[in-house]
Design a protein around this motif. Sequence first.
Motif, PDB file in Angstrom:
ATOM      1  N   SER A   1      -6.059   7.584   4.660  1.00  0.00           N
ATOM      2  CA  SER A   1      -6.596   8.570   4.600  1.00  0.00           C
ATOM      3  C   SER A   1      -7.836   8.521   6.570  1.00  0.00           C
ATOM      4  CB  SER A   1      -7.041   9.643   3.456  1.00  0.00           C
ATOM      5  OG  SER A   1      -8.783   9.156   3.683  1.00  0.00           O
ATOM      6  N   THR A   2      -7.920   7.179   6.846  1.00  0.00           N
ATOM      7  CA  THR A   2      -8.557   7.498   7.469  1.00  0.00           C
ATOM      8  C   THR A   2      -7.870   6.560   8.969  1.00  0.00           C
ATOM      9  OG1 THR A   2     -11.440   7.025   8.283  1.00  0.00           O
ATOM     10  CG2 THR A   2     -10.260   5.368   7.394  1.00  0.00           C
TER      11      THR A   2
ATOM     12  N   LEU B   1     -17.038   6.803   2.688  1.00  0.00           N
ATOM     13  CA  LEU B   1     -16.000   7.152   4.053  1.00  0.00           C
ATOM     14  C   LEU B   1     -16.505   5.564   4.202  1.00  0.00           C
ATOM     15  CD1 LEU B   1     -18.720   8.897   6.652  1.00  0.00           C
ATOM     16  CD2 LEU B   1     -16.550   9.131   5.725  1.00  0.00           C
TER      17      LEU B   1
ATOM     18  N   LYS C   1     -12.760   5.139   2.310  1.00  0.00           N
ATOM     19  CA  LYS C   1     -12.327   4.860   2.963  1.00  0.00           C
ATOM     20  C   LYS C   1     -11.232   3.674   3.332  1.00  0.00           C
ATOM     21  CE  LYS C   1     -12.250  10.640   2.526  1.00  0.00           C
ATOM     22  NZ  LYS C   1     -12.473  11.404   3.048  1.00  0.00           N
ATOM     23  N   THR C   2     -12.144   3.133   3.811  1.00  0.00           N
ATOM     24  CA  THR C   2     -11.531   2.185   4.567  1.00  0.00           C
ATOM     25  C   THR C   2     -10.697   0.398   4.840  1.00  0.00           C
ATOM     26  OG1 THR C   2     -13.607   0.775   5.045  1.00  0.00           O
ATOM     27  CG2 THR C   2     -13.253   2.513   6.664  1.00  0.00           C
TER      28      THR C   2
ATOM     29  N   SER D   1      -4.801   7.986  10.553  1.00  0.00           N
ATOM     30  CA  SER D   1      -4.542   8.170   9.733  1.00  0.00           C
ATOM     31  C   SER D   1      -4.118  10.352   9.902  1.00  0.00           C
ATOM     32  CB  SER D   1      -6.018   9.656   9.193  1.00  0.00           C
ATOM     33  OG  SER D   1      -6.475  10.372   9.908  1.00  0.00           O
TER      34      SER D   1
END
Length: 247
Positions: free
Chosen positions: A37-38, A134, A137-138, A161
């Motif tokens: 999502s990133t 954050l 998310k990676t 994303s």
Amino acid sequence: MMKKMMILGLLATAGLAEEIYATFNVQAEKEADLVLSTSGLVKKIYVDVGDTVKKGEVLLELDNDDLKTSMLLAQKQIELAEVNLRFAKKAYERFEKVQDVVDEELFDQYVSSYERSKIELSNAKANLSYKKALYEKTRLKAPFSGVIASKEIELGDGVSSAKMETLFTLITPKKQKLMVTVDEKYWQKLKVGQPFDYVVSGSEKSFSGKIVKIYPSIDDKKRSVTVEVPATALKAGLFGHGTIKAD
């Protein structure tokens, strides 16, 4: 004579069981198209097609060095806020004992400093939690234990994303399900628990299972009903045919 008639009646009733022809495709019990999502560039890939992975295992990682640095700085902010809070607390407690003999405005300043220090520590912890979120998310993790069925990404590729492109497909290798297609004219005769005897394309071995789920809608293009039958030791993507024994 009566006994003979009863036996004949039972045989006649048994003969009324209908065998409904159906075809099927084999699917993994669980199958997931994994996305991130990133956005970013792929820095590390830890798995390949055919690899067995455990739930929570990291499969892929984007370039996240900047976020790692941000987390270190956020941790330092927490440590600094903790030091400030300790000093503010000591000062507050010292003046609290003599507040009746000190200037009220001065005491209020120490109270305010103590409360502000608590807020600053809370904000620093929240900032670190945000940076960690954050960072996570990676990193693409396996949502369940299984086998990597496909890999659609390489080192250095860009991930968007916005596009939500599939990076890996993850399946359960040992448990499958048969997605059985039945002509819609039999929809009233289908029941959970009915036996399904079948063969798989490319094999002469016969298998059997039972219906565990009947899908509630009719496929208006194929004019068919779908039922589900658990299976094991098959490969997703195979197909075959068989018969459902209906009362």
